[in-house]
Design an enzyme around this catalytic site. Structure first.
Site, PDB file in Angstrom:
ATOM      1  N   GLU A 183       0.832  -1.204   0.000  1.00  0.00           N
ATOM      2  CA  GLU A 183       0.000   0.000   0.000  1.00  0.00           C
ATOM      3  C   GLU A 183       0.865   1.252   0.000  1.00  0.00           C
ATOM      4  OE1 GLU A 183      -3.851   1.966   2.252  1.00  0.00           O
ATOM      5  OE2 GLU A 183      -2.754   0.338   3.240  1.00  0.00           O
ATOM      6  N   GLU A 281     -12.208   1.211   2.909  1.00  0.00           N
ATOM      7  CA  GLU A 281     -11.396   1.687   4.026  1.00  0.00           C
ATOM      8  C   GLU A 281     -11.617   3.188   4.227  1.00  0.00           C
ATOM      9  OE1 GLU A 281      -6.988   0.751   5.777  1.00  0.00           O
ATOM     10  OE2 GLU A 281      -7.103   1.817   3.876  1.00  0.00           O
TER      11      GLU A 281
END
Length: 305
Positions: A183, A281
């Protein structure tokens, strides 16, 4: 419909019927249990005003409103009994498990970037533990963040250190069929000082690691802040993308609350044949049941292509 299919459908629908009705009663919009076109994955706590804290009720509610996946950053820290309960519920509802965080992340200090043997071994130990968790909960993806930059080293040396660690981690994960997804984090709003910040950088690292167990987690919220150019970057990095996450900007809430045209982005991802998971998220822009209903509506609107 075959009798066994009808029986299965009825069994799946029953546990969440009351929860589903509670949302319908509180909204003038049409909310449906039909699956979305993409596999959006809410997280625990996102619909607690409707469900309470019980994890089975939360997963059932998600299923009853069309979601066919969940993600849980903190899965690795949950007791084994709770992990198994989540896995059993997902299997019963024919839902998929998304990402969880695989290791202890160096938010304010170097982790994989400086090549420290002790830090590397701690990371690899975390990966071994995470692989067992993934097996238990039937997860295919886990999140990895290389950590903070080391100001004493040139970036190229840090990149080499990260690649070496990820190659070692890939050797652990490949027999499990599990993928760590890297990420890239924005440096403006949330994670100043992180080593991995851009999609081209993550692409370069994944190509260097050269393993099916090392891919990109393309977090659209972070990348809108860091570099924008979302759809072209998706296309350029496509071969290395294993997972998406979502949040509008500014605010990091549901689609439609910021500047990103998620209808177009989701349409594009779907048109490329993506069958993986799109993790939700982000937060809810409004509190309570009204805010939770707004999240579901936002995904219905952004998925209407």
């Amino acid at each position: 419909m075959k009798r066994r299919d009808f029986t299965k459908a009825a069994a799946l629908a029953a546990p969440g019927a009351a929860l589903y009705g509670s949302v319908m009663a509180g909204s003038n919009s049409v909310l449906t249990s039909d699956p979305f076109k993409l596999n959006y994955a809410p997280h625990f706590g996102m619909f607690e005003s409707h469900t309470g804290k019980d994890i089975v009720d939360q997963i059932t509610f998600m299923h009853d409103h069309g979601f066919r996946a969940i993600e849980d950053n903190w899965m690795k820290a949950r007791p084994v009994e709770e992990q198994q309960k989540i896995a059993d519920t997902l299997e019963r509802l024919d839902m998929r498990m998304g990402v969880f965080v695989a290791h202890e992340i160096g938010w304010s200090k170097p982790n994989l970037t400086n090549g420290d043997p002790e830090l590397r071994e701690k990371f690899l130990s975390d990966i071994r533990e995470a692989a067992e968790v993934a097996k238990r909960v039937n997860a295919k993806w886990m999140t990895v963040v290389p950590g903070h930059v080391d100001l004493s080293l040139e970036m190229d040396y840090q990149t080499a250190n990260v690649v070496e660690s990820l190659r070692m981690a890939s050797e652990i994960l490949e027999p499990y069929g599990v993928v760590m997804v890297l990420e890239s984090l924005n440096w403006w709003a949330n994670h100043a000082g992180q080593f991995l910040t851009k999609i081209p950088q993550a692409y370069q690292i994944c190509r260097a690691v050269n393993s099916p167990s090392c891919k990109i987690l393309f977090d659209i919220y972070h990348q809108q802040i860091t570099e924008g150019n979302i759809i072209p970057n998706i296309d350029k990095a496509w071969s290395e993308i294993g997972y998406f996450q979502v949040g509008d900007n500014p605010g990091r809430n549901e689609p439609g609350t910021g500047e990103i045209n998620y209808l177009n982005v989701f349409r594009h991802i779907h048109s490329k044949g993506f069958t993986g998971i799109v993790g939700m998220e982000h937060g809810n822009s409004m509190k309570g049941k009204e805010g939770e209903t707004a999240v579901i509506e936002a995904y219905r609107k952004s998925d209407a292509f």
